[in-house]
Write a protein that holds these residues in place. Structure first.
Motif, mmCIF file in Angstrom:
data_model
loop_
_atom_site.group_PDB
_atom_site.id
_atom_site.type_symbol
_atom_site.label_atom_id
_atom_site.label_comp_id
_atom_site.label_asym_id
_atom_site.label_seq_id
_atom_site.Cartn_x
_atom_site.Cartn_y
_atom_site.Cartn_z
ATOM 1 N N ILE A 14 14.370 4.860 -2.571
ATOM 2 C CA ILE A 14 15.372 6.014 -2.898
ATOM 3 C C ILE A 14 14.978 6.876 -3.961
ATOM 4 C CG2 ILE A 14 17.646 6.606 -3.552
ATOM 5 C CD1 ILE A 14 18.583 3.978 -1.846
ATOM 6 N N ILE A 15 14.438 5.997 -5.224
ATOM 7 C CA ILE A 15 14.176 6.774 -6.380
ATOM 8 C C ILE A 15 12.921 7.777 -6.148
ATOM 9 C CG2 ILE A 15 13.310 6.574 -8.822
ATOM 10 C CD1 ILE A 15 15.092 4.090 -8.871
ATOM 11 N N MET A 16 11.808 7.328 -5.422
ATOM 12 C CA MET A 16 10.674 7.795 -5.237
ATOM 13 C C MET A 16 10.622 8.974 -4.606
ATOM 14 S SD MET A 16 8.644 5.637 -2.531
ATOM 15 C CE MET A 16 9.044 5.859 -0.650
ATOM 16 N N PHE A 17 11.571 9.405 -3.952
ATOM 17 C CA PHE A 17 11.539 10.856 -2.980
ATOM 18 C C PHE A 17 11.863 11.877 -4.243
ATOM 19 C CE2 PHE A 17 12.603 8.228 0.629
ATOM 20 C CZ PHE A 17 11.565 8.554 1.468
ATOM 21 N N PHE A 18 12.554 11.490 -5.067
ATOM 22 C CA PHE A 18 13.141 12.543 -6.380
ATOM 23 C C PHE A 18 12.072 12.549 -7.349
ATOM 24 C CE2 PHE A 18 16.892 10.820 -4.261
ATOM 25 C CZ PHE A 18 17.485 12.136 -3.850
ATOM 26 N N THR A 19 11.514 11.420 -7.797
ATOM 27 C CA THR A 19 10.431 11.471 -8.996
ATOM 28 C C THR A 19 9.114 11.825 -8.574
ATOM 29 O OG1 THR A 19 9.987 9.149 -8.375
ATOM 30 C CG2 THR A 19 11.568 9.798 -10.400
ATOM 31 N N ALA A 20 8.699 11.645 -7.253
ATOM 32 C CA ALA A 20 7.517 12.149 -6.487
ATOM 33 C C ALA A 20 7.503 13.601 -6.569
ATOM 34 C CB ALA A 20 7.082 11.367 -5.467
ATOM 35 N N ILE A 26 3.906 6.358 -4.269
ATOM 36 C CA ILE A 26 4.741 6.249 -3.074
ATOM 37 C C ILE A 26 4.225 5.133 -2.279
ATOM 38 C CG2 ILE A 26 5.495 7.355 -0.843
ATOM 39 C CD1 ILE A 26 5.108 10.131 -2.383
ATOM 40 N N HIS A 27 5.146 4.080 -2.325
ATOM 41 C CA HIS A 27 4.665 2.805 -1.812
ATOM 42 C C HIS A 27 5.449 3.011 -0.273
ATOM 43 C CE1 HIS A 27 2.901 0.681 -5.099
ATOM 44 N NE2 HIS A 27 3.668 1.468 -5.847
ATOM 45 N N ASN A 28 4.731 1.650 0.562
ATOM 46 C CA ASN A 28 5.243 1.485 1.924
ATOM 47 C C ASN A 28 6.468 0.752 1.943
ATOM 48 O OD1 ASN A 28 5.497 0.757 4.614
ATOM 49 N ND2 ASN A 28 3.725 0.713 5.331
ATOM 50 N N GLY A 29 7.765 1.288 1.374
ATOM 51 C CA GLY A 29 8.813 0.164 1.285
ATOM 52 C C GLY A 29 9.288 -0.412 2.556
ATOM 53 N N THR A 30 9.107 -0.113 3.631
ATOM 54 C CA THR A 30 9.374 -0.776 4.906
ATOM 55 C C THR A 30 8.652 -1.792 5.127
ATOM 56 O OG1 THR A 30 9.538 1.651 5.927
ATOM 57 C CG2 THR A 30 9.524 -0.124 7.263
ATOM 58 N N LEU A 31 7.241 -1.875 4.703
ATOM 59 C CA LEU A 31 6.405 -3.163 4.868
ATOM 60 C C LEU A 31 7.127 -4.305 3.884
ATOM 61 C CD1 LEU A 31 3.911 -4.611 5.600
ATOM 62 C CD2 LEU A 31 2.589 -3.529 3.928
ATOM 63 N N ALA A 32 7.398 -3.804 2.541
ATOM 64 C CA ALA A 32 7.906 -4.545 1.444
ATOM 65 C C ALA A 32 9.251 -5.196 1.942
ATOM 66 C CB ALA A 32 7.987 -4.088 0.321
ATOM 67 N N ILE A 33 9.955 -4.527 2.769
ATOM 68 C CA ILE A 33 11.285 -4.999 3.226
ATOM 69 C C ILE A 33 10.995 -5.830 4.048
ATOM 70 C CG2 ILE A 33 13.456 -4.110 4.143
ATOM 71 C CD1 ILE A 33 13.240 -1.606 2.377
ATOM 72 N N PHE A 34 10.118 -5.463 5.181
ATOM 73 C CA PHE A 34 9.853 -6.381 6.017
ATOM 74 C C PHE A 34 9.550 -7.898 5.851
ATOM 75 C CE2 PHE A 34 6.373 -8.330 8.919
ATOM 76 C CZ PHE A 34 7.115 -8.417 10.081
ATOM 77 N N ILE A 35 8.535 -7.830 4.912
ATOM 78 C CA ILE A 35 7.848 -8.955 4.366
ATOM 79 C C ILE A 35 9.221 -9.866 3.824
ATOM 80 C CG2 ILE A 35 6.332 -10.222 2.781
ATOM 81 C CD1 ILE A 35 4.435 -7.929 3.485
ATOM 82 N N ALA A 36 9.936 -9.307 2.880
ATOM 83 C CA ALA A 36 10.883 -10.074 2.430
ATOM 84 C C ALA A 36 11.881 -10.323 3.221
ATOM 85 C CB ALA A 36 11.640 -8.985 1.187
ATOM 86 N N THR A 37 12.483 -9.619 4.035
ATOM 87 C CA THR A 37 13.524 -10.197 4.721
ATOM 88 C C THR A 37 13.207 -10.943 6.165
ATOM 89 O OG1 THR A 37 13.426 -7.929 6.031
ATOM 90 C CG2 THR A 37 15.043 -8.121 4.084
ATOM 91 N N THR A 38 11.999 -10.816 6.721
ATOM 92 C CA THR A 38 11.466 -11.381 7.761
ATOM 93 C C THR A 38 10.716 -12.732 7.643
ATOM 94 O OG1 THR A 38 11.859 -9.119 9.034
ATOM 95 C CG2 THR A 38 10.358 -11.064 10.254
ATOM 96 N N LEU A 39 9.591 -12.454 6.829
ATOM 97 C CA LEU A 39 8.477 -13.430 6.672
ATOM 98 C C LEU A 39 9.063 -14.405 5.596
ATOM 99 C CD1 LEU A 39 5.188 -11.419 6.815
ATOM 100 C CD2 LEU A 39 6.703 -12.590 8.537
ATOM 101 N N PRO A 78 0.956 -1.237 -0.054
ATOM 102 C CA PRO A 78 0.060 0.061 -0.140
ATOM 103 C C PRO A 78 0.902 1.419 -0.185
ATOM 104 C CG PRO A 78 0.149 -0.793 2.293
ATOM 105 C CD PRO A 78 0.980 -2.018 1.230
ATOM 106 N N GLY A 79 0.247 2.424 -0.070
ATOM 107 C CA GLY A 79 0.771 3.606 -0.128
ATOM 108 C C GLY A 79 1.447 3.895 1.301
ATOM 109 N N GLY A 80 2.634 4.672 1.213
ATOM 110 C CA GLY A 80 3.413 5.091 2.580
ATOM 111 C C GLY A 80 2.795 6.490 3.192
ATOM 112 N N THR A 81 3.200 6.469 4.321
ATOM 113 C CA THR A 81 2.709 7.738 4.873
ATOM 114 C C THR A 81 3.164 8.972 4.566
ATOM 115 O OG1 THR A 81 4.461 7.497 6.623
ATOM 116 C CG2 THR A 81 2.383 6.601 7.430
ATOM 117 N N THR A 82 4.428 8.619 3.804
ATOM 118 C CA THR A 82 5.032 9.854 3.023
ATOM 119 C C THR A 82 4.278 10.673 2.040
ATOM 120 O OG1 THR A 82 7.182 8.731 3.492
ATOM 121 C CG2 THR A 82 7.309 10.745 2.142
ATOM 122 N N ALA A 83 3.182 9.601 1.455
ATOM 123 C CA ALA A 83 2.252 10.390 0.334
ATOM 124 C C ALA A 83 1.506 11.340 0.978
ATOM 125 C CB ALA A 83 1.516 9.107 -0.125
#
Length: 295
Positions: free
Chosen positions: A266-272, A238-251, A79-84
């Motif tokens: 990293i990219i989305m901060f500049f393109t957004a 702007i996606h919730n990168g933290t959630l994606a990383i959590f699922i990939a590395t932990t689950l 889902p979208g991140g809070t930065t959105a």
């Protein structure tokens, strides 16, 4: 990746991010779907259906290795991140719509994300021993996402003034946490970072631009006003990168699956920021030609 980072820091980090989201939410934000029914429906169609399909096409077109392909699909389903919300505010979007979309997307992702991830693992990594997101792991996603949000909403319900005071610091902390998680992911794979950027950087950039464009122009085609379209673009791009990383590395216990999310984050901060400047209502109003004087 170091077990302390994945087993302790990363869940706590994601909890902080979701707590920050909860501090800014009320039950009325879910009811607001009735206020923006068309905008919410179009944005959800983009997020849940169009984005995974577009990402799948890009993954095939770029011929990514299986781990990076699944990582991209995991990112697309997040889902979208809070930065959105912050970006939407900066560029004249309807922040109330953003908050509503973030709330609804976070709940929907509990059901849609495991489906996309498991289908992707089956398609790209069949026979590799990946077991996917089983029901017990889906419950972990449910807990790590919704429980902190519920706590944040409860705190806001009990004391709006305290929640307002804490919302900004927690949001800033969320950004710091996101950066730390990205750095931790990249450092753990430092010997392969250049290769990963070469392999996933371009597809992540293209997917980010596509996400922003779909999020903005599809609502515009549906005759949704510009401020709502900006909000949808930021939510979808702007996606919730933290959630994606959590699922990939932990689950899923596979750091390589987290690389696309780290690169994308990293990219989305500049393109957004660039996209928001181009389509912001204030700028659009400035560039529109002035009407001809009456004869």
């Amino acid at each position: 990746m170091d077990s302390v980072l994945t087993q302790v820091f990363l869940p706590v980090a994601l909890g902080i991010v979701m707590l920050g989201l909860g501090l800014g939410l009320t039950v009325a934000d879910f009811r607001r779907i009735l206020v923006f029914p068309k905008a919410v429906l179009v944005a959800l169609v983009c997020q849940v259906l169009i984005l995974p399909a577009a990402c799948f096409g890009l993954v095939l077109a770029f011929d990514l290795r299986p781990e990076l392909a699944v990582g991209m699909m995991l990112l697309a389903a997040s889902p979208g991140g809070t930065t959105a919300n912050l970006y939407s505010h900066l560029f004249g979007g309807n922040v109330a719509l953003n908050v509503t979309l973030t709330a609804v997307n976070s709940v929907l992702a509990i059901f849609t994300l495991p489906v996309v991830v498991n289908l992707s693992l089956g398609y790209f990594m069949s026979g590799t021993g990946q077991i996917g997101l089983q029901f017990s792991k889906t419950l972990q996603v449910f807990a790590i996402v919704l429980i902190p949000v519920a706590i944040g909403m409860f705190v806001r319900h009990r004391s709006v003034s305290f929640a307002e005071r804490m919302h900004k610091p927690v949001r800033i902390l969320s950004v710091v946490v996101l950066v730390a998680v990205i750095l931790g992911t990249l450092l753990s794979e430092r010997d392969n970072v250049a290769d990963y950027f070469a392999s996933a950087g371009l597809v992540a950039l293209v997917f980010n631009v596509v996400s922003l464009a779909v999020g903005y122009y599809l609502p515009r085609l549906a005759r949704i006003d510009r401020a709502d379209s900006v909000a949808a673009a930021m939510e979808i791009g702007i996606h919730n990168g933290t959630l994606a990383i959590f699922i990939a590395t932990t689950l899923l216990a596979n750091t390589q699956l987290a690389v696309p999310a780290a690169v994308y984050s990293i990219i989305m901060f500049f393109t957004a920021a660039a996209f928001g400047y181009l389509v912001s209502p204030a700028r659009s109003a400035r560039v529109e030609p002035e009407p001809e004087p009456a004869a």
